[in-house]
Design a protein around this motif. Structure first.
Motif, PDB file in Angstrom:
ATOM      1  N   SER A 111       0.826  -1.210   0.000  1.00 45.64           N
ATOM      2  CA  SER A 111       0.000   0.000   0.000  1.00 45.64           C
ATOM      3  C   SER A 111       0.858   1.257   0.000  1.00 45.64           C
ATOM      4  O   SER A 111       0.549   2.243  -0.691  1.00 45.64           O
ATOM      5  CB  SER A 111      -0.930   0.005   1.221  1.00 45.64           C
ATOM      6  N   PHE A 115       0.789   3.921  -2.905  1.00 47.87           N
ATOM      7  CA  PHE A 115       0.481   5.320  -2.614  1.00 47.87           C
ATOM      8  C   PHE A 115       1.556   6.245  -3.175  1.00 47.87           C
ATOM      9  O   PHE A 115       1.246   7.267  -3.817  1.00 47.87           O
ATOM     10  CB  PHE A 115       0.352   5.519  -1.105  1.00 47.87           C
ATOM     11  N   GLN A 351      -4.405  13.894  -2.078  1.00 46.74           N
ATOM     12  CA  GLN A 351      -5.780  13.409  -2.111  1.00 46.74           C
ATOM     13  C   GLN A 351      -5.996  12.418  -3.251  1.00 46.74           C
ATOM     14  O   GLN A 351      -6.691  11.410  -3.096  1.00 46.74           O
ATOM     15  CB  GLN A 351      -6.731  14.595  -2.247  1.00 46.74           C
ATOM     16  N   VAL A 354      -4.535   9.139  -2.196  1.00 44.11           N
ATOM     17  CA  VAL A 354      -5.378   8.496  -1.183  1.00 44.11           C
ATOM     18  C   VAL A 354      -6.611   7.863  -1.847  1.00 44.11           C
ATOM     19  O   VAL A 354      -6.989   6.722  -1.534  1.00 44.11           O
ATOM     20  CB  VAL A 354      -5.804   9.520  -0.108  1.00 44.11           C
ATOM     21  N   LYS A 355      -7.235   8.587  -2.762  1.00 47.05           N
ATOM     22  CA  LYS A 355      -8.424   8.050  -3.441  1.00 47.05           C
ATOM     23  C   LYS A 355      -8.079   6.795  -4.239  1.00 47.05           C
ATOM     24  O   LYS A 355      -8.818   5.806  -4.216  1.00 47.05           O
ATOM     25  CB  LYS A 355      -9.015   9.115  -4.366  1.00 47.05           C
ATOM     26  N   LEU A 358      -7.389   3.937  -1.827  1.00 49.74           N
ATOM     27  CA  LEU A 358      -8.620   3.465  -1.189  1.00 49.74           C
ATOM     28  C   LEU A 358      -9.424   2.585  -2.148  1.00 49.74           C
ATOM     29  O   LEU A 358      -9.935   1.525  -1.764  1.00 49.74           O
ATOM     30  CB  LEU A 358      -9.453   4.661  -0.741  1.00 49.74           C
ATOM     31  N   SER A 361      -7.642  -0.717  -2.500  1.00 54.39           N
ATOM     32  CA  SER A 361      -7.748  -1.513  -1.271  1.00 54.39           C
ATOM     33  C   SER A 361      -9.132  -2.159  -1.148  1.00 54.39           C
ATOM     34  O   SER A 361      -9.250  -3.330  -0.767  1.00 54.39           O
ATOM     35  CB  SER A 361      -7.481  -0.620  -0.054  1.00 54.39           C
ATOM     36  N   LEU A 362     -10.173  -1.405  -1.455  1.00 54.78           N
ATOM     37  CA  LEU A 362     -11.522  -1.972  -1.410  1.00 54.78           C
ATOM     38  C   LEU A 362     -11.678  -3.099  -2.433  1.00 54.78           C
ATOM     39  O   LEU A 362     -12.303  -4.133  -2.149  1.00 54.78           O
ATOM     40  CB  LEU A 362     -12.558  -0.876  -1.671  1.00 54.78           C
ATOM     41  N   CYS A 382      -8.276   0.227 -10.948  1.00 56.49           N
ATOM     42  CA  CYS A 382      -8.307   1.407 -10.081  1.00 56.49           C
ATOM     43  C   CYS A 382      -7.208   2.398 -10.436  1.00 56.49           C
ATOM     44  O   CYS A 382      -7.426   3.618 -10.403  1.00 56.49           O
ATOM     45  CB  CYS A 382      -8.178   0.988  -8.615  1.00 56.49           C
ATOM     46  N   SER A 491     -14.068   2.765  -8.423  1.00 57.42           N
ATOM     47  CA  SER A 491     -13.203   3.932  -8.635  1.00 57.42           C
ATOM     48  C   SER A 491     -14.015   5.193  -8.889  1.00 57.42           C
ATOM     49  O   SER A 491     -13.722   6.261  -8.328  1.00 57.42           O
ATOM     50  CB  SER A 491     -12.258   3.673  -9.808  1.00 57.42           C
ATOM     51  N   ILE A 494     -15.640   6.545  -5.655  1.00 56.37           N
ATOM     52  CA  ILE A 494     -14.690   7.186  -4.730  1.00 56.37           C
ATOM     53  C   ILE A 494     -14.217   8.526  -5.283  1.00 56.37           C
ATOM     54  O   ILE A 494     -14.159   9.534  -4.572  1.00 56.37           O
ATOM     55  CB  ILE A 494     -13.512   6.237  -4.457  1.00 56.37           C
TER      56      ILE A 494
END
Length: 679
Positions: A111, A115, A351, A354-355, A358, A361-362, A382, A491, A494
């Motif tokens: 992760s 990131f 940001q 992070v989006k 996230l 990860s989901l 994603c 995607s 989010i």
């Protein structure tokens, strides 16, 4: 007047049809690009199947990404992909070495790498390297879930590097030795095409008005882009960059002036001499010698002709000055900064990372929770669809879904109709190459459609070319499309709800600024000594056009569907009108600088230009605000009557009335309407 849903649907289908026809049309170099991609893909299929190199779909996608419009871009992208793949494999091996037995640490480490990759994609000018890193890091996590043997996982990771690296090397070899697209030759061919168009307009074989502002914009910007590539490719060409830039700017200017030519006049001799000078200039591009026939331009008498003829004569004479000028010594170009200026201050980049993390990860959580190995593309989606703005993300998501659906449909058809009848590499090629050719042709289009071609081939290859034997497993096709749809859906949700980066308001402000710039340009260039400024306006129009395409795909649930439709239509209409206004302003300024009007008529023209500029400036101020906007029709009518009474010069009067008509057609919106929509 309100339009019914049926009217909206019919209009949408018509626009979709026109869009596809426009995007799929051939252009110079498109067939060459298709052949290079097709040849590279065929060689990759033969080598991978013969030597049993796994991950054939990955190798094919590398061929598509690396094969570019010319040799310079191909080598640049190839080297960046190779650097990214090598860095990604190294980081993945290090991560697995220290966290293989600790799933939580492995996921946390992946992760962090993901990131950082997403962040560096936005803030560095070599974002493609970190795009590859992010893709490989997240993709490698699925290998760990396939087996509990560390050696097998390591082999799979190393095979990724082999599949990518050999495909890059093969693609570079094909593009260098076979069918090379040299930017210097591309530039010369493009310039010759522009000059032949000018010659046809002068000869009356083609109407200048038929050129169109959009076509001129594309042609002018393509010349500048090819010049950059030619200077990167050829040191001798780069040493004379200033002279080449002057020639290219003059040829682009001639093309713009050709659109202003009136129907053939009685002065056939002046027109024929100009046409012959253009043909001599076109012939000199092949020989490399200075154009010999331009000296006859001194004998042309443009008295009594519209000012565009004198402007073309002076522009052609400028080539003699370029040939006689001393060539400046080569200077080392200033390197572009590695980081964007606000890389560490603007929170938007963090940001975005992070989006993207996230969403991935989901998707990974869903992938692990369902134990559904076939949808591993859900995580890759994603990062692939994550773009700097909400509209761009929607565009990429649409192209990915559309390409996946077409690729899956083709794979399904091949499984049912073709696969049972093939048993060798020849049959495999006959089955695969037509699909690859279709994907190559689409991928060679503009950014509005190109990724769909890549996705068609990728989905098709994942379903049918991942094994070394004929595959008839339909679940592969089902799983791939489900993985893409789920990844796109997660995607988009989010990116739409968490720190959305919408461009609608930014587009409004850029359009308003562009209108203001056109208004200011009306107050300049009133004598022959002042130089025209075409490129900046065309470049800004092209940027706004790309932004409109992205805004069209931004979610519009906050307004009525019809309002969202009209919003996009108004922006597109405004862009078309601004191109027309830019051309009309230039035609008027040419006539003011070189025309026959003098004294009181000339002063009246200046006064009319200032008042028209004020009307455009007022429209720009309204467009910047949240209130409604519209052109003051009363002012335009007054200016039209004033021009008819005071401008005795027929050509100048016609130019000015054309400008007023273009300004009058600017779209309007009532106060309280949504964005640019209006009722």
């Amino acid at each position: 007047m309100k339009r019914s849903a049926e009217d909206w649907n019919r209009g949408g289908l018509e626009r979709l049809y026109r869009f596809l026809v426009d995007e799929l049309q051939p252009y110079p170099g498109r067939v060459n690009l298709l052949l290079r991609t097709l040849l590279g893909s065929a060689l990759v299929i033969i080598i991978s199947m013969t030597l049993q190199v796994p991950l054939l779909a990955l190798s094919l996608i590398v061929v598509f990404y690396v094969t570019q419009t010319n040799v310079v871009l191909t080598r640049m992208v190839g080297m960046l992909f190779l650097a990214g793949a090598t860095l990604a494999i190294g980081l993945t091996i290090l991560l697995l070495k220290f966290t293989y037995g600790y799933p939580l640490l492995r996921i946390l480490g992946a992760s962090v790498l993901f990131f950082c990759s997403a962040y560096l994609i936005r803030v560095t000018r070599i974002g493609v390297v970190f795009f590859v890193v992010g893709i490989v890091v997240i993709y490698a996590q699925t290998f760990v879930d396939l087996t509990d043997q560390a050696e097998a996982v390591l082999r799979l990771v190393l095979w990724v590097w082999v599949a990518v690296s050999y495909a890059i090397a093969l693609t570079l070899l094909v593009n260098t030795l076979l069918l090379p697209a040299e930017p210097v030759r591309q530039l010369k061919n493009h310039l010759r095409s522009q000059l032949m168009t000018v010659a046809r307009c002068l000869g009356g074989e083609q109407s200048g008005a038929a050129l169109g502002a959009a076509a001129i914009q594309r042609s002018v910007l393509a010349s500048q882009q090819l010049l950059r590539f030619a200077c990167m490719r050829d040191a001798d060409f780069r040493s004379q960059q200033a002279a080449h830039l002057a020639r290219i700017s003059s040829i682009s200017r001639l093309l713009t002036l050709a659109a202003q030519l009136p129907p053939p006049t009685a002065n056939a001799r002046a027109t024929e001499l100009l046409r012959q000078a253009v043909l001599d200039l076109e012939a000199s591009l092949d020989t490399g010698q200075g154009p010999e026939g331009l000296s006859a331009l001194d004998q042309i008498d443009t008295t009594g002709l519209p000012g565009v003829y004198e402007e073309m004569r002076l522009e052609l004479l400028s080539f003699l000055n370029v040939e006689k000028a001393e060539i400046p010594q080569e200077t080392k170009p200033k390197d572009a900064p590695m980081w964007v200026p606000d890389a560490f201050e603007n929170p938007v980049y963090t940001q975005f990372a992070v989006k993207t993390l996230l969403a991935a990860s989901l998707c990974y959580l869903f992938y692990m929770g369902t134990d559904w190995q076939g949808i591993h593309t859900i995580m890759l989606t994603c990062l692939i669809v994550a773009q700097p703005s909400l509209g761009a993300t929607g565009m990429r998501a649409t192209l990915r879904v559309g390409g996946a659906l077409v690729g899956s449909a083709l794979a399904l058809a091949m499984v049912i109709l073709v696969v049972p009848h093939i048993d060798g590499i020849v049959g495999l090629l006959f089955m695969s190459l037509p699909v690859i050719a279709l994907g190559s042709w689409i991928a060679a289009g503009s950014e509005r459609i190109s990724y769909a071609g890549v996705q068609i081939v990728f989905t098709f290859a994942l379903a049918l070319l991942e094994q070394f034997e004929p595959s008839t497993n339909l679940t592969e096709i089902r799983d791939r499309i489900i993985g893409v749809l789920l990844g796109v859906g997660i995607s988009l949700l989010i990116h739409a709800f968490l720190w959305p980066e919408a461009e609608g308001e930014t587009l409004r402000q850029r359009l308003a600024t562009l209108v203001g710039r056109l208004a200011d340009s009306l107050k300049t260039r009133r004598t022959a000594d002042e130089a025209p400024r075409d490129l900046r306006v065309w470049s800004e129009l092209a940027d706004c056009q790309a932004m409109v395409a992205r805004v069209a795909l931004e979610p519009g649930w906050q307004v009525a569907e019809s309002h969202q439709e009209v919003l996009v239509f108004r922006m597109q209409e405004l862009l078309v009108r601004l191109r027309t206004i830019a051309m009309a302003i230039d035609a008027l300024q040419v006539e003011l600088a070189h025309g026959q009007s003098q004294g009181e008529a000339w002063l009246a023209s200046i006064e009319l230009c200032d008042e028209t500029a004020a009307v455009l400036g007022d429209y720009a101020q309204q467009l910047k605000g949240q209130q409604g906007f519209a052109v003051a029709s009363g002012d335009l009518e007054r200016l039209r009557e004033y021009a008819t009474a005071r401008l005795a010069d027929a050509v100048l009067n016609a130019r000015f009335l054309d400008l007023l008509a273009s300004v009058e057609n600017l779209p309007a919106s009532e106060a309280g309407s949504v964005g640019l929509s209006g009722e």
